[in-house]
Design a protein around this motif. Structure first.
Motif, PDB file in Angstrom:
ATOM      1  N   PHE A   1       0.886  -1.100   0.129  1.00  0.00           N
ATOM      2  CA  PHE A   1       0.057   0.058  -0.274  1.00  0.00           C
ATOM      3  C   PHE A   1       0.789   1.479  -0.164  1.00  0.00           C
ATOM      4  CE2 PHE A   1      -2.766  -3.362   1.689  1.00  0.00           C
ATOM      5  CZ  PHE A   1      -3.942  -3.227   1.098  1.00  0.00           C
TER       6      PHE A   1
ATOM      7  N   ARG B   1       1.303  -0.168   6.079  1.00  0.00           N
ATOM      8  CA  ARG B   1       0.041  -0.701   6.667  1.00  0.00           C
ATOM      9  C   ARG B   1       0.521  -2.130   7.307  1.00  0.00           C
ATOM     10  NH1 ARG B   1      -5.176   0.472   2.900  1.00  0.00           N
ATOM     11  NH2 ARG B   1      -6.456   0.011   4.884  1.00  0.00           N
ATOM     12  N   PRO B   2       1.211  -2.015   8.400  1.00  0.00           N
ATOM     13  CA  PRO B   2       1.420  -3.324   9.087  1.00  0.00           C
ATOM     14  C   PRO B   2       0.341  -3.476  10.062  1.00  0.00           C
ATOM     15  CG  PRO B   2       2.675  -1.173  10.220  1.00  0.00           C
ATOM     16  CD  PRO B   2       1.752  -0.648   9.169  1.00  0.00           C
ATOM     17  N   PHE B   3       0.496  -4.638  10.643  1.00  0.00           N
ATOM     18  CA  PHE B   3      -0.566  -5.183  11.710  1.00  0.00           C
ATOM     19  C   PHE B   3       0.074  -4.578  13.060  1.00  0.00           C
ATOM     20  CE2 PHE B   3      -1.233  -8.580   8.559  1.00  0.00           C
ATOM     21  CZ  PHE B   3      -2.170  -8.071   8.034  1.00  0.00           C
ATOM     22  N   ARG B   4      -0.256  -3.268  13.574  1.00  0.00           N
ATOM     23  CA  ARG B   4       0.593  -2.675  14.406  1.00  0.00           C
ATOM     24  C   ARG B   4       0.668  -3.336  15.871  1.00  0.00           C
ATOM     25  NH1 ARG B   4       1.575   2.373  13.692  1.00  0.00           N
ATOM     26  NH2 ARG B   4       1.434   2.992  15.900  1.00  0.00           N
ATOM     27  N   PHE B   5      -0.262  -4.047  16.619  1.00  0.00           N
ATOM     28  CA  PHE B   5      -0.107  -4.601  17.569  1.00  0.00           C
ATOM     29  C   PHE B   5       0.709  -6.281  17.590  1.00  0.00           C
ATOM     30  CE2 PHE B   5      -2.131  -1.263  19.510  1.00  0.00           C
ATOM     31  CZ  PHE B   5      -1.748  -1.308  20.742  1.00  0.00           C
ATOM     32  N   LEU B   6       0.738  -6.524  16.280  1.00  0.00           N
ATOM     33  CA  LEU B   6       1.477  -7.851  16.366  1.00  0.00           C
ATOM     34  C   LEU B   6       3.024  -7.699  16.132  1.00  0.00           C
ATOM     35  CD1 LEU B   6      -0.823  -9.712  13.702  1.00  0.00           C
ATOM     36  CD2 LEU B   6      -1.172  -9.476  16.232  1.00  0.00           C
ATOM     37  N   ASP B   7       3.703  -8.520  16.606  1.00  0.00           N
ATOM     38  CA  ASP B   7       5.227  -8.213  16.306  1.00  0.00           C
ATOM     39  C   ASP B   7       5.740  -8.728  15.056  1.00  0.00           C
ATOM     40  OD1 ASP B   7       5.777 -11.023  16.375  1.00  0.00           O
ATOM     41  OD2 ASP B   7       5.806 -11.097  18.586  1.00  0.00           O
TER      42      ASP B   7
ATOM     43  N   PRO C   1       7.055  -5.456  18.489  1.00  0.00           N
ATOM     44  CA  PRO C   1       5.921  -5.093  17.990  1.00  0.00           C
ATOM     45  C   PRO C   1       5.841  -4.059  16.941  1.00  0.00           C
ATOM     46  CG  PRO C   1       6.028  -4.280  20.218  1.00  0.00           C
ATOM     47  CD  PRO C   1       7.173  -5.000  20.083  1.00  0.00           C
TER      48      PRO C   1
ATOM     49  N   LEU D   1       8.486  -0.017  15.413  1.00  0.00           N
ATOM     50  CA  LEU D   1       9.548  -0.387  14.322  1.00  0.00           C
ATOM     51  C   LEU D   1       9.564   1.207  13.468  1.00  0.00           C
ATOM     52  CD1 LEU D   1       9.072  -3.829  12.779  1.00  0.00           C
ATOM     53  CD2 LEU D   1      10.805  -2.996  14.377  1.00  0.00           C
TER      54      LEU D   1
ATOM     55  N   ARG E   1       6.165  -9.348   3.340  1.00  0.00           N
ATOM     56  CA  ARG E   1       4.614  -9.901   3.514  1.00  0.00           C
ATOM     57  C   ARG E   1       4.175 -10.181   2.276  1.00  0.00           C
ATOM     58  NH1 ARG E   1       0.938  -6.292   7.384  1.00  0.00           N
ATOM     59  NH2 ARG E   1       0.902  -5.129   5.418  1.00  0.00           N
TER      60      ARG E   1
ATOM     61  N   TRP F   1      14.073   0.083  23.237  1.00  0.00           N
ATOM     62  CA  TRP F   1      12.696  -0.364  22.905  1.00  0.00           C
ATOM     63  C   TRP F   1      12.365  -1.589  23.630  1.00  0.00           C
ATOM     64  CZ3 TRP F   1      13.854  -0.481  17.073  1.00  0.00           C
ATOM     65  CH2 TRP F   1      13.810   0.807  16.539  1.00  0.00           C
TER      66      TRP F   1
ATOM     67  N   TRP G   1       5.098  -6.540  27.318  1.00  0.00           N
ATOM     68  CA  TRP G   1       4.729  -8.025  26.883  1.00  0.00           C
ATOM     69  C   TRP G   1       5.397  -9.043  28.025  1.00  0.00           C
ATOM     70  CZ3 TRP G   1       4.655  -8.456  20.922  1.00  0.00           C
ATOM     71  CH2 TRP G   1       3.132  -7.727  20.468  1.00  0.00           C
TER      72      TRP G   1
ATOM     73  N   ARG H   1      -8.247  -7.359  12.667  1.00  0.00           N
ATOM     74  CA  ARG H   1      -8.591  -6.286  13.635  1.00  0.00           C
ATOM     75  C   ARG H   1      -7.615  -5.094  13.325  1.00  0.00           C
ATOM     76  NH1 ARG H   1      -6.082  -7.939  19.192  1.00  0.00           N
ATOM     77  NH2 ARG H   1      -4.122  -7.356  18.053  1.00  0.00           N
ATOM     78  N   GLU H   2      -6.512  -5.519  13.005  1.00  0.00           N
ATOM     79  CA  GLU H   2      -5.413  -4.433  12.985  1.00  0.00           C
ATOM     80  C   GLU H   2      -5.517  -3.709  11.567  1.00  0.00           C
ATOM     81  OE1 GLU H   2      -3.369  -3.446  15.153  1.00  0.00           O
ATOM     82  OE2 GLU H   2      -3.771  -5.060  16.262  1.00  0.00           O
ATOM     83  N   ASP H   3      -5.662  -4.491  10.230  1.00  0.00           N
ATOM     84  CA  ASP H   3      -6.022  -3.881   9.271  1.00  0.00           C
ATOM     85  C   ASP H   3      -6.603  -4.915   8.098  1.00  0.00           C
ATOM     86  OD1 ASP H   3      -5.651  -2.578   6.655  1.00  0.00           O
ATOM     87  OD2 ASP H   3      -3.946  -1.451   7.312  1.00  0.00           O
TER      88      ASP H   3
ATOM     89  N   ALA I   1      -5.439  -4.856   4.390  1.00  0.00           N
ATOM     90  CA  ALA I   1      -4.085  -5.341   4.223  1.00  0.00           C
ATOM     91  C   ALA I   1      -4.195  -6.954   4.336  1.00  0.00           C
ATOM     92  CB  ALA I   1      -3.043  -4.924   5.372  1.00  0.00           C
TER      93      ALA I   1
ATOM     94  N   LEU J   1      -3.489 -10.075   1.695  1.00  0.00           N
ATOM     95  CA  LEU J   1      -2.301 -11.252   1.891  1.00  0.00           C
ATOM     96  C   LEU J   1      -3.049 -12.342   1.821  1.00  0.00           C
ATOM     97  CD1 LEU J   1      -0.413  -9.432   4.892  1.00  0.00           C
ATOM     98  CD2 LEU J   1       0.345  -9.667   2.331  1.00  0.00           C
TER      99      LEU J   1
END
Lengths: 259, 540
Positions: A99, A103-109, A150, A154, A166, B3, B11, B257-259, B262, B266
């Motif tokens: 994109f 557009r990362p999945f923000r709360f996933l590492d 997460p 980054l 990805r 970080w 976590w 949930r996140e996007d 996107a 995928l």
């Protein structure tokens, strides 16, 4: 042998054309975002798409990946008519995209981010297989060290590469990159350039939308120019830099720099 | 800040795990401290040799005889209720926290499942009249299977509703889900012959855990049997939810949930995954609903009201959205807060539960927006400390005068405030409450509101706001203050010595709460030989 291959080529879909677009149009209540665009992409081709803002570049990508349904026209991928398919199905057949904004999945590492595209292909595989594949796709973009971080901490450059990792993980035959160099330093942009070249050498077709022409014109083999939804020019970077219509619409007087 | 430090704070699964293991141990052991295992459970009889856990139960007996503890049955029932709410909260978290589809109408599934389970357990005749033939048949299941059947039908309802409603997102989805329980509620009020209308349905035939011969609901054996049943269901349901949530399916939910776009680009089939999440969530909500109906042995349209949906949302938000454990923590906190503290601290005042929910919600959103389960280490420790602190406060008080009197309602001597300061405070607070217009009965208020009741309530709120240092300062200043007042008011020294016990409890409690994770780490290092990793994956 030669006889065999010619027979296969004549009976099956044309092997020299990966993606074919015929008279593709998308109208938003009178606004012609994409208007009667036709072109085709060969396997293992590196193509740039340029044009001024609002020319319909992102809309074109959205049409190709199924996020928008075309008003008219048809899209053929590998000989199959994929017009109007839902995005996840198009992704499965081998078209991946990134994109314009990351557009990362923000709360996933980072590792989980890289695992998501592997899920549909490996829904019944061992969890270690899935994890190893994800780690491999992180290694290809030099993010393996940060796999437990997460995504929301980054930096932008890493996220750009994570997005590309990805989309590689979908194992596409055609990759659509929407402004992969935007907001990056020259070093970061160079890293992504190298990733794109590597993928191209392995036989992936890549389409890049980009405004940073100095980088793009040196990278790609063929350039498509869009203006107000129409395809106004097509050819090698040199030809485009000398095309009068394109200079008037987009490049301006600085065109010679890019030639 | 590095970080790595931020991640460790956010976590830190190891600290969590230590507390969780401790909590699970308490949940399993706790009834056997209170009650003799009944003969209906042979396995437990073998384990405990037909008696209670030796030392702990002696301590409990001592406390009970000296009037420190309340009745066993009451506490056990409260814990059963906590577990039921925990399943419900976790199920909501599953659909909203994990897959991001906001559901404001989860009461629909739990209410629907209650009715279905009741009908099927009591025997339901299905009429299929075709011209002259009656092809009807009678459905009758064992209560336990009826419970599962009810949950399955709730899941089926969710599939149906999901196909219709999950096309829209966010705000619009919230409105649609808000309406579903309202529709079911009005349906339940309309078809009176099926649902019993406002009076609801009630029958002993539908009980999963049968009543003892005398039919006494508050029989120890019955309460314990029911607790164990609920505990088993709780563990099975939570384990299943956790397994799904931590699997690749759960990862797909999280990516949606996140996007959403996107994820779809995928190759994730967003629509089907959404419906799957909705269905699974409805199934577990149905299980919780069936258990809740079992607890009251009563089904009525009130369970379909939106207050139930909102209560479960508040629980999850306080506990932490997006973590199954968050919902459980929130459910335990709020259920105990309402049933143990508020019902005793503010007797005679209506609507105090929702008011305190609101206050807690605001404080949580301000100071730990990701909830308790995702709060920083310090905040977690402060919360554990706070719970220990509250427990110490419950255990130590004597019958009259000093003490929280949280159990005063069930003690033989219904505690009235005797010390002057308590009276002063109760009068001032009562006058404020009268001004707000919250009190029905002035006399009742005056007799029940004591100094320590109020202080406990304030302490609980302070614990939520600040971390450990503020709490310790509050504790010390309060203890000093109370001692000073004792001396000034000239109350006997024996009372003051009694308070020393409380101090000891807190002093032993603080290092316990602080060092539990460290002890856990050490043990793990010694016996597993691995350092606990940061994040959810072990280093290679």
């Amino acid at each position: 042998m030669s006889l065999n291959t010619s027979q296969v080529a004549s009976s099956g879909p044309d092997e020299n054309i990966l993606l074919e677009i015929k008279n593709l149009s998308k109208h938003f209540e009178g606004l012609k975002a994409v208007d009667q665009v036709s072109f085709s992409i060969k396997p293992a081709e590196l193509i740039g798409v340029i044009g001024p803002n609002g020319a319909g570049k992102t809309t074109l990508f959205n049409l190709l990946t199924g996020f928008l349904k075309p008003t008219a026209g048809e899209i053929f991928f590998n000989g199959k008519n994929i017009t109007g398919w839902p995005p996840f199905k198009i992704s499965k057949i081998g078209i991946a995209r990134t994109f314009q904004l990351v557009r990362p999945f923000r709360f996933l590492d980072a590792l989980e981010n890289a695992m998501v595209p592997h899920i549909p292909q490996n829904i019944l595989a061992k969890s270690s297989t899935l994890r190893n594949k994800a780690i491999w796709s992180l290694i290809t973009v030099d993010l393996a060290e940060k796999k437990n971080y997460p995504a929301f901490i980054l930096p932008h450059g890493d996220l750009k590469r994570l997005d590309i990792a990805r989309s590689f993980a979908v194992q596409p035959r055609l990759l659509l990159l929407d402004e992969p160099f935007s907001g990056l330093s020259y070093e970061e942009a160079f890293r992504i350039q190298r990733l794109i070249r590597d993928a191209h050498e392995k036989g992936m077709s890549i389409v890049i939308v980009e405004h940073k022409l100095k980088i793009l014109m040196k990278l790609v083999e063929r350039v498509l120019v869009l203006d107000r939804g129409r395809l106004i020019g097509e050819g090698s970077p040199k030809e485009i830099a000398n095309n009068v219509e394109v200079i008037n619409a987009y490049l301006g007087t600085e065109a010679k720099e890019y030639g | 800040m590095d970080w790595r430090e931020i991640i460790e704070d956010l976590w830190d699964d190891v600290t969590d795990r230590a507390y969780y293991i401790f909590a699970v141990a308490i949940l399993i052991l706790f009834p056997f401290i209170l009650v003799t295992p009944p003969s209906t459970l042979p396995i437990l009889n073998i384990i405990f040799n037909g008696s209670r856990i030796p030392v702990l139960s002696d301590i409990y007996d001592f406390g009970y005889q000296s009037g420190l503890f309340g009745e066993n049955v009451w506490i056990i029932n409260i814990f059963s209720l906590c577990l039921i709410w925990a399943i419900f909260a976790a199920s909501w978290d599953f659909v909203t926290g994990y897959s991001g589809q906001v559901s404001f109408g989860h009461a629909a599934f739990w209410g629907f499942s209650m009715y279905v389970a009741y009908w099927v357990a009591a025997g339901f005749h299905v009429n299929i009249p075709i011209i002259d033939l009656d092809l009807g048949f009678r459905v009758e299941l064992e209560p336990l299977f009826a419970l599962i059947f009810g949950a399955l039908l709730a899941a089926l309802l969710a599939v149906f509703l999901g196909i219709i409603s999950l096309r829209v997102r966010g705000f619009y989805l919230a409105i649609i889900t808000l309406v579903i329980p309202l529709i079911l509620n009005s349906l339940a009020n309309t078809f009176v012959e099926l649902t019993g209308g406002n009076y609801g349905l009630q029958s002993d035939v539908t009980r999963v855990v049968p009543l003892p011969p005398l039919g006494d609901l508050f029989d120890e054996t019955h309460a314990l049997n029911f607790y164990i049943f609920v505990l088993l269901v709780f563990f099975v349901a939570i384990t299943l939810m956790m397994l799904i949530a931590f699997s690749r399916v759960g990862l797909a939910f999280q990516s949606i949930r996140e996007d959403e776009e996107a994820a779809e680009s995928l190759g994730i089939n967003v629509r089907n995954y959404k419906i799957l999440a909705f269905t699974l969530s409805a199934f577990f909500a149905g299980i919780a609903g069936g258990l809740y109906a079992q607890w009251f042995n009563y089904v009525s349209p009130t369970y379909l009201e939106s207050s139930y949906s909102f209560q479960v949302i508040i629980m999850c938000v306080i506990g932490g959205v997006g973590t199954i454990t968050g919902g459980i923590i929130g459910a335990f906190l709020l259920t105990i807060l309402v049933n143990v503290f508020l019902k005793n601290v503010f007797r005679g005042v209506h609507g105090m539960d929702m008011l305190s929910f609101g206050i807690l919600l605001i404080i949580t959103l301000r100071y730990m927006p990701y909830g308790l389960a995702r709060s920083t280490k310090d905040q977690k420790r402060a919360c554990v400390l706070g719970i220990l602190f509250a427990l110490a406060w419950i255990i130590i008080p004597s019958r009259e005068g000093w003490g929280v009197e949280l159990f005063s309602s069930i003690l033989p001597n219904n505690g009235n405030p005797t010390d002057p300061l308590s009276k002063l405070i109760s009068i001032s607070v009562t006058s404020i409450l009268i001004l707000i217009g919250k009190v029905d009965n002035l006399g009742q208020m005056l007799s029940t509101l004591t100094l320590d009741n109020l202080l406990t309530f304030i302490a609980l709120i302070i614990i939520f706001i600040f971390s450990i240092p503020a709490m310790i300062i509050f504790l010390i200043s309060e203890i000093i203050g109370i001692f000073l007042f004792e001396v000034i008011m000239g109350i006997n020294l024996g009372e003051a010595l009694n308070k020393a016990k409380f101090l000891i409890c807190v002093v032993t409690g603080i290092p316990f709460a602080f060092y539990l994770p460290k002890i856990f780490r050490t043990i793990r290092l010694r016996y597993w030989g691995v350092w606990p990793s940061v994040g959810r994956y072990e280093p290679d």
